[in-house]
Design a protein around this motif. Structure first.
Motif, PDB file in Angstrom:
ATOM      1  N   LEU A   3       0.828  -1.200   0.000  1.00  0.00           N
ATOM      2  CA  LEU A   3       0.000   0.000   0.000  1.00  0.00           C
ATOM      3  C   LEU A   3       0.865   1.253   0.000  1.00  0.00           C
ATOM      4  N   THR A   5       0.358   5.600   0.770  1.00  0.00           N
ATOM      5  CA  THR A   5      -0.574   6.620   1.248  1.00  0.00           C
ATOM      6  C   THR A   5      -0.681   7.756   0.237  1.00  0.00           C
ATOM      7  N   PRO A  25      -9.517   4.963  -3.008  1.00  0.00           N
ATOM      8  CA  PRO A  25      -8.615   4.352  -2.019  1.00  0.00           C
ATOM      9  C   PRO A  25      -9.017   2.906  -1.714  1.00  0.00           C
ATOM     10  N   ARG A  27      -8.241   1.518   1.067  1.00  0.00           N
ATOM     11  CA  ARG A  27      -8.601   1.550   2.489  1.00  0.00           C
ATOM     12  C   ARG A  27      -8.403   2.974   2.997  1.00  0.00           C
ATOM     13  N   THR A  28      -9.182   3.367   3.987  1.00  0.00           N
ATOM     14  CA  THR A  28      -8.954   4.636   4.689  1.00  0.00           C
ATOM     15  C   THR A  28      -8.867   4.340   6.179  1.00  0.00           C
ATOM     16  N   CYS A  39      -5.654   8.009   3.307  1.00  0.00           N
ATOM     17  CA  CYS A  39      -6.063   7.169   2.173  1.00  0.00           C
ATOM     18  C   CYS A  39      -4.912   6.257   1.787  1.00  0.00           C
ATOM     19  N   TYR A  40      -5.227   4.982   1.612  1.00  0.00           N
ATOM     20  CA  TYR A  40      -4.238   4.000   1.187  1.00  0.00           C
ATOM     21  C   TYR A  40      -4.633   3.460  -0.178  1.00  0.00           C
ATOM     22  N   TYR A  41      -3.640   3.384  -1.084  1.00  0.00           N
ATOM     23  CA  TYR A  41      -3.863   2.868  -2.429  1.00  0.00           C
ATOM     24  C   TYR A  41      -2.992   1.641  -2.636  1.00  0.00           C
TER      25      TYR A  41
END
Length: 82
Positions: A3, A5, A25, A27-28, A39-41
Motif C-alpha cells: 500500500l 498513502t 482508495p 482503504r482509509t 487514504c491508502y492505495y
C-alpha cells in the motif's frame, strides 16, 4: 499486498495528477493527528495508472514545466552569487 498513502503518492505525482488520476482508495483510516482520513492505495493500481499513455502525457508536460523552472532558477542564482 503493498500500500501507498496519499502523502507518499504526492511525492511521486503532482497534486493535479493525484486529483485527476488517483483511484478510489483501497482503504482509509482515521488520522490520529486530526484532519482528513489517511487514504491508502494499492501500489499495483498506481503502477497500472502510471503505465497509462494519458497519464504519461500529463506527467511529461509537468516534467517539462519543472525543467524550465529549474533552468530559470539556476540563471537567477548565478546572478545573485556573482
Amino acid at each position: 499486498m503493498i500500500l501507498i498513502t496519499k502523502t507518499e503518492l504526492t511525492r511521486r505525482w503532482s497534486k493535479s495528477l493525484v486529483k485527476r488520476f488517483a483511484p478510489t482508495p483501497f482503504r482509509t483510516a482515521p488520522n490520529d493527528y486530526g484532519g482528513a482520513d489517511i487514504c491508502y492505495y494499492l501500489i499495483s493500481d498506481i503502477e497500472r495508472i502510471e503505465r497509462n499513455p494519458e497519464f504519461q502525457n500529463e506527467l511529461d508536460k509537468i516534467n517539462e514545466q519543472r525543467a524550465k523552472l529549474s533552468i530559470d532558477f539556476s540563471v537567477l542564482f548565478s546572478f545573485i552569487l556573482k
